[in-house]
Design an enzyme around this catalytic site. Structure first.
Site, PDB file in Angstrom:
ATOM      1  CG  ASP A   1     -86.412  36.445 -51.572  1.00  0.00           C
ATOM      2  OD1 ASP A   1     -86.104  37.277 -53.812  1.00  0.00           O
ATOM      3  OD2 ASP A   1     -85.885  35.284 -52.532  1.00  0.00           O
TER       4      ASP A   1
ATOM      5  CB  SER B   1     -88.015  49.771 -43.590  1.00  0.00           C
ATOM      6  OG  SER B   1     -88.247  48.945 -42.591  1.00  0.00           O
TER       7      SER B   1
ATOM      8  CD  GLN C   1     -83.119  45.219 -43.621  1.00  0.00           C
ATOM      9  OE1 GLN C   1     -83.034  45.655 -43.977  1.00  0.00           O
ATOM     10  NE2 GLN C   1     -84.809  44.594 -44.716  1.00  0.00           N
TER      11      GLN C   1
ATOM     12  CG  ASP D   1    -111.096  31.733 -31.317  1.00  0.00           C
ATOM     13  OD1 ASP D   1    -111.659  31.530 -29.945  1.00  0.00           O
ATOM     14  OD2 ASP D   1    -110.744  32.762 -31.832  1.00  0.00           O
TER      15      ASP D   1
ATOM     16  N   GLY E   1     -98.936  42.512 -48.017  1.00  0.00           N
ATOM     17  CA  GLY E   1     -98.841  42.457 -49.495  1.00  0.00           C
ATOM     18  C   GLY E   1     -98.208  44.272 -50.129  1.00  0.00           C
TER      19      GLY E   1
ATOM     20  CG  HIS F   1    -109.209  26.748 -36.637  1.00  0.00           C
ATOM     21  ND1 HIS F   1    -109.785  27.055 -36.113  1.00  0.00           N
ATOM     22  CD2 HIS F   1    -109.715  27.240 -38.263  1.00  0.00           C
ATOM     23  CE1 HIS F   1    -110.830  28.128 -36.390  1.00  0.00           C
ATOM     24  NE2 HIS F   1    -111.167  28.132 -36.953  1.00  0.00           N
TER      25      HIS F   1
END
Lengths: 372, 476
Positions: free
Chosen positions: B343, B300, B372, B450, B418, B446
């Site tokens: 998931d 993949s 997987q 930075d 995404g 943070h």
């Protein structure tokens, strides 16, 4: 009335849809059906469906089915007590809990299952088993098979070839039994041996028995032949056509509500959650650095979930805060290796980042998970 | 004032042992809209001892294995009460009466005797004239004792389910023509009555009740409680909605997640997002996929993303570090154990690929395949799930573009990928071309990281993926 004619339409469509007509016919006093599926959950769902929805007053039903490898435990049994769950998972063998009582059995395509559906009043196990024996003898007269008073069928007076279980409802009942034709005895004996120690429970225990395949007695026998012989005998005794109707357990139109039943049988809550309350009292032998630690473990499991657990660890082996955190998280969680693994590894994220601590935690948890 | 105590159809579960109280006849019409409840169960019925009936085969005793009800529960006739076992047979005992359970005579694993009391049920024996009151009928098939209650005044024959159906639809049973035995009102009669009223053809109930003739023609109350009727009415009527809230304790894995996420919130997150042009990578993967398949591995995009991340971490090791509890020390982790969010049925799990810094893209693909398949079988081990130092979450497989991922302690950075979309973009010559675009959203701690560091890491990672050939230069 509008509704009446709609009703008739649906009935007609049922008849037309089935491969062989007369599925719902009221003409005969009996019906023989065979499942086209080898999925244990689908087939158990068919039993449920017939039990819940069919009117058995006018016709009794014989249901013939076979499953791909699966272990089937009785309604009130404890899977940890009955089989090697680790081996089942490794070999991808399914675990199912049926709704009838009795003990644990191993199914594969070399085993046939017979379910006799009757009204509650006509429930009669002995008759059914005698029918099976008669069918076997008609097929192979030299077979030494007989029914015991424990409702087993024995071959040569010593080997069990069939086990029985039953379910009684308000108005209907069913009696089902297995029949070993050519099952894998090696897998059977290894999966039906539980490695889990220290279990205490009131669940129905299975009675182990020596088994033998009919195939070993007579290699010319096949599952198909046995199915046909039994169907033939059933047809004679019920005075009906020797005609087997095939049904597809995935057909929602023919069996409305069947997929819901199939799903329910696969849920964790049914398969594991219905286990009667039990307790575990055993010792974990953990190899840590150069020594072996014996850690006493006690757990109470109810509805498949950990109700109580404690580990007898050496003092300060785990910081006490961490230990109580572990116990608190385990309480209420499923007695399941997957759930526990994800739980303990997630918890580790919020523990102090100390390699020593992490290795102790992992060691304890891995050993604990082996109990599941 | 005549107080009519009309016992609500006990088969409506959600009002359990509460009583519907109405004060005059006209109020009854609106009773299903204004449910007036009495929370104190006023005991006005008779207690009946329900005995364990004959099991058959000469059995005299059974073991009680499970109770489906407890003391105080309402039951309807034919509801399951308990499960008993006798010699390989499991028997479901159902109630013969409508009423409230007052006493259980046995505990789990006790031996129960046929002919002896199993439970005590309080049957509501309300008297008085109430038009909606009906007689409880036992089915003709049973030869057991009757629980026949004759009420003076209007006598209509109907089973509890039929009564409930009538009440839900605001129908007076006296107006319905019964077509059953002794003019008993059946469910079909109610439906026909409704059909006539609305002029609509009612859809058949999806349940097996209306399937073929050989089936029992009784309107058995064993039908499910939720009866949202799909009646296309011109005038909207309030249809009884019997769904209810369900509260469950937070246990097991969920509890652990609560702890982790609460700890994660303490980390001051900052986000940085960007867009990656994967056109060249898509092409490269197409070429390499068959080669990987020959070796038995599914390739993949993730192995590329993971390897590029590791190359980036070599230049910006602070992103692969861990901050201790007191924020006193930063530990730079030597291994790049890159976690891949998965998931599963239980929820989010993050197994990690160990030592990516010494793995080839193919090695990563092999390991991912292994993780997987174990993940979907629910068989991941503790070592697979611990030791992660950096995480990538491919939320794009489900959907979405930009995200705001939460850092998983004890790590200090995380990236959410995404979905890959085909979008128009301009090339160097100012021409529009088809580009394969994916968005990435980074979150970092943070306190020690930075914005500039994150941006530079992201740019490096982006450059490796937009021009995969450049990865060759830096591959170790």
């Amino acid at each position: 009335m509008v509704l009446q004619s709609l009703k008739n339409c649906l009935w007609l469509s049922c008849i037309l849809r089935t491969p062989k007509a007369c599925f719902w016919s009221t003409a005969s006093g009996g019906l023989i059906i065979q499942s086209v599926s080898n999925d244990v959950y689908q087939n158990l769902a068919v039993e449920d469906w017939i039990h819940d929805h069919m009117d058995l007053e006018k016709q009794q039903v014989l249901f013939l089915w076979r499953n791909s490898p699966a272990v089937v435990i009785g309604r009130h049994q404890n899977p940890w007590q009955e089989c090697n769950l680790r081996l089942l998972r490794q070999k991808n063998i399914k675990l199912a809990r049926r709704r009838s009582g009795g003990g644990t059995v191993y199914h594969d395509l070399g085993n046939i299952n017979l379910t006799f559906f009757t009204t509650r009043k006509k429930y009669e196990r002995m008759e059914n088993l005698k029918l099976v024996v008669k069918a076997l003898k008609a097929l192979r007269p030299q077979l030494d098979v007989h029914v015991t008073d424990r409702y087993d069928i024995l071959l040569d007076r010593q080997y069990k070839i069939s086990g029985t279980a039953a379910k009684l409802g308000r108005t209907s009942a069913y009696h089902h039994c297995t029949l070993l034709c050519n099952a894998d005895k090696f897998v059977l004996s290894s999966v039906l041996k539980s490695p889990y120690k220290g279990l205490k429970s009131n669940a129905t225990p299975s009675v182990p028995a020596s088994v033998k395949n009919l195939f070993e007695e007579d290699p010319s026998l096949t599952s198909e032949m046995l199915l046909h012989a039994i169907a033939k005998e059933y047809a004679i005794q019920h005075q009906i056509d020797h005609h087997i109707t095939l049904i597809n357990p995935a057909d929602e139109t023919l069996l409305p509500g069947i997929s819901k039943k199939t799903k329910e049988l696969q849920t964790w809550e049914w398969v594991y959650g219905k286990t009667p309350k039990f307790s575990i009292s055993t010792c974990l032998n953990m190899v840590y650095k150069d020594s072996v630690l014996d850690i006493k473990v006690n757990m109470d499991v109810k509805h498949g979930r950990i109700e109580v657990c404690n580990f007898d660890l050496p003092e300060q082996w785990l910081p006490s805060g961490l230990y109580s955190e572990l116990v608190k998280s385990l309480t209420g969680s499923k007695f399941c290796p997957n759930e526990t693994t994800t739980l303990v590894t997630t918890l580790l994220r919020v523990c102090p980042q100390d390699d020593e601590l992490h290795s102790r935690w992992s060691l304890l948890c891995e050993n604990m998970i082996r109990l599941m | 004032v005549c107080i009519h105590r009309v016992r609500s159809c006990s088969s409506i579960r959600f009002i359990k042992s509460k009583y519907l109280c109405v004060f005059d006849k006209s109020a009854l019409k609106f009773s299903h809209q204004q449910r007036l409840f009495r929370t104190s169960a006023v005991s006005c019925g008779q207690i009946v001892q329900f005995k364990l009936s004959d099991i058959g085969e000469g059995i005299t005793e059974v073991t009680v294995k499970e109770w489906y009800i407890k003391e105080g529960d309402s039951v309807s006739q034919f509801d399951s009460i308990c499960e008993v076992q006798s010699d390989k047979a499991s028997v479901t005992i159902t109630s013969r009466y409508d009423g409230v359970i007052r006493k259980l005579h046995y505990s789990i694993d006790d031996i129960a005797f046929v002919g002896k009391p199993l439970v005590d049920i309080e049957i509501d024996a309300s008297k008085g004239v109430a038009p909606e009151e009906d007689v409880v009928e036992t089915p003709p098939m049973s030869h057991e004792e009757h629980t026949h209650q004759e009420i003076k005044g209007h006598k209509t024959l109907a089973t509890p389910a039929v009564r409930r159906l009538a009440m839900e639809n605001n129908i007076k049973l006296s107006e319905v023509v019964g077509t059953g035995k002794d003019n008993r009102i059946l469910k079909e009669d109610i439906l026909n009555y409704l059909a006539k009223q609305t002029g609509a053809i009612l859809p058949l109930s999806p349940k097996a009740e209306i399937v073929p003739p050989p089936r029992k023609t009784e309107a058995v109350p064993a039908a499910p409680r939720d009866k949202a009727r799909k009646i296309p009415l011109p005038v909207s009527r309030p249809i009884a909605f019997s769904g209810k809230d369900k509260t469950e304790p937070v246990t097991g894995f969920q509890k652990a997640m609560v702890k982790t996420m609460s700890a994660a919130l303490k980390i001051p997150h900052f986000g940085y997002c960007d867009e990656i042009d994967l056109t060249q990578l898509v092409q490269l993967r197409e070429e390499l996929k068959p080669l990987a398949e020959i070796r038995g591995v599914k390739l993949s995009f993730m192995p590329f993303f993971i390897k590029a991340a590791s190359l980036g971490l070599l230049q910006y090791p602070i992103l692969n570090a861990s901050l201790d509890e007191n924020c006193q020390n930063v530990t730079y982790k030597a291994s790049h154990n890159i976690g891949v969010a998965m998931d599963t049925e239980q929820g989010l799990i993050v197994p990690n690929v160990k030592n990516v810094q010494v793995c080839s893209v193919f090695d990563i693909a092999v390991e991912l395949n292994r993780l997987q398949s174990l993940g979907s079988a629910g068989q991941l081990g503790t070592s697979d799930l611990t030791g992660g130092t950096f995480t990538l979450s491919n939320i794009g497989t489900i959907g979405g573009t930009y995200a705001k991922p939460v850092i998983l302690p004890p790590e200090v950075a995380i990236g959410a990928l995404g979905k890959i979309q085909v979008l128009p973009r301009f090339n160097g010559k100012g021409e529009v071309f088809k580009a394969q675009i994916m968005n990435v959203s980074w979150s970092a701690d943070h306190r020690i990281i930075d914005g500039a560091t994150m941006a530079r890491f992201s740019n490096l990672w982006k450059s490796y993926l937009e021009n995969p050939a450049s990865m060759l230069l830096d591959l170790k």
